[in-house]
Design a protein around this motif. Structure first.
Motif, mmCIF file in Angstrom:
data_model
loop_
_atom_site.group_PDB
_atom_site.id
_atom_site.type_symbol
_atom_site.label_atom_id
_atom_site.label_comp_id
_atom_site.label_asym_id
_atom_site.label_seq_id
_atom_site.Cartn_x
_atom_site.Cartn_y
_atom_site.Cartn_z
ATOM 1 N N THR A 123 107.913 36.560 48.926
ATOM 2 C CA THR A 123 108.904 35.564 49.537
ATOM 3 C C THR A 123 109.645 35.941 50.600
ATOM 4 O O THR A 123 109.858 35.184 51.538
ATOM 5 C CB THR A 123 109.381 34.780 49.102
ATOM 6 O OG1 THR A 123 107.924 34.079 47.603
ATOM 7 C CG2 THR A 123 109.556 32.771 49.049
ATOM 8 N N THR A 179 105.325 31.998 58.430
ATOM 9 C CA THR A 179 105.136 30.410 58.591
ATOM 10 C C THR A 179 107.018 30.339 58.798
ATOM 11 O O THR A 179 106.976 29.147 59.834
ATOM 12 C CB THR A 179 105.037 29.487 57.929
ATOM 13 O OG1 THR A 179 105.582 30.111 56.592
ATOM 14 C CG2 THR A 179 103.472 29.601 57.131
ATOM 15 N N ARG A 180 107.103 31.460 59.191
ATOM 16 C CA ARG A 180 109.142 31.574 58.840
ATOM 17 C C ARG A 180 109.072 32.916 59.839
ATOM 18 O O ARG A 180 108.527 33.495 58.740
ATOM 19 C CB ARG A 180 109.361 31.224 58.916
ATOM 20 C CG ARG A 180 109.450 31.148 56.714
ATOM 21 C CD ARG A 180 110.467 30.554 56.084
ATOM 22 N NE ARG A 180 109.973 31.317 54.492
ATOM 23 C CZ ARG A 180 110.103 32.527 54.211
ATOM 24 N NH1 ARG A 180 110.652 33.963 55.075
ATOM 25 N NH2 ARG A 180 109.630 33.217 52.852
ATOM 26 N N PRO A 181 110.443 33.221 59.874
ATOM 27 C CA PRO A 181 110.920 34.345 60.135
ATOM 28 C C PRO A 181 111.016 35.409 58.399
ATOM 29 O O PRO A 181 111.883 34.114 58.039
ATOM 30 C CB PRO A 181 112.021 34.583 60.684
ATOM 31 C CG PRO A 181 112.188 33.017 61.549
ATOM 32 C CD PRO A 181 111.505 32.054 60.493
ATOM 33 N N CYS A 224 106.048 36.452 56.386
ATOM 34 C CA CYS A 224 106.799 35.976 58.084
ATOM 35 C C CYS A 224 105.672 35.317 58.657
ATOM 36 O O CYS A 224 105.526 35.341 59.582
ATOM 37 C CB CYS A 224 107.288 36.983 58.867
ATOM 38 S SG CYS A 224 105.763 38.040 59.015
ATOM 39 N N THR A 255 113.207 36.582 55.437
ATOM 40 C CA THR A 255 114.763 36.440 55.118
ATOM 41 C C THR A 255 115.727 37.450 54.681
ATOM 42 O O THR A 255 116.333 37.987 54.272
ATOM 43 C CB THR A 255 114.475 35.187 53.558
ATOM 44 O OG1 THR A 255 114.131 35.524 52.693
ATOM 45 C CG2 THR A 255 114.260 34.014 54.557
#
Length: 105
Positions: A28, A34-36, A32, A38
């Motif tokens: 999770t 759909t998003r940078p 990356c 974490t």
């Protein structure tokens, strides 16, 4: 526990010791699409990089990979420690924020 008594380090049990949960928390954080991501593992941590890149699932002879267990001899201590820490960060980031304000009348 030696560290807890000698140095006063507060220790808590892991949120989950299930293999699937540890793999998911890393996946999770590293995802990356759909998003940078974490999670960022700095190049200054070559042992962590080496361990993450060389994790392999167990594969009994003549069978498909067992995705519930690492291969025998696989170094996974850093992976586990990171997963336990990430579970705590994930829990904290999902926890709803409660703001209390008091107004003097």
């Amino acid at each position: 526990n030696y560290w807890a008594t000698r140095y006063g380090i507060r220790m808590f049990p892991a949120r989950s010791k299930f293999f699937h949960d540890r793999v998911n928390v890393w996946a999770t954080g590293l995802a990356c699409a759909t998003r940078p991501p974490t999670i960022f593992v700095t190049p200054a941590c070559p042992n962590t990089w080496n361990e993450l890149l060389n994790l392999t699932y167990q594969r009994p002879r003549g069978y498909e990979y067992n995705t519930d267990k690492w291969a025998t001899g696989t170094q996974d201590h850093g992976f586990d420690a990171g997963a336990y820490a990430l579970m705590d960060f994930q829990r904290l980031s999902v926890k709803p924020l409660t703001v209390r304000r008091s107004f003097a009348a």
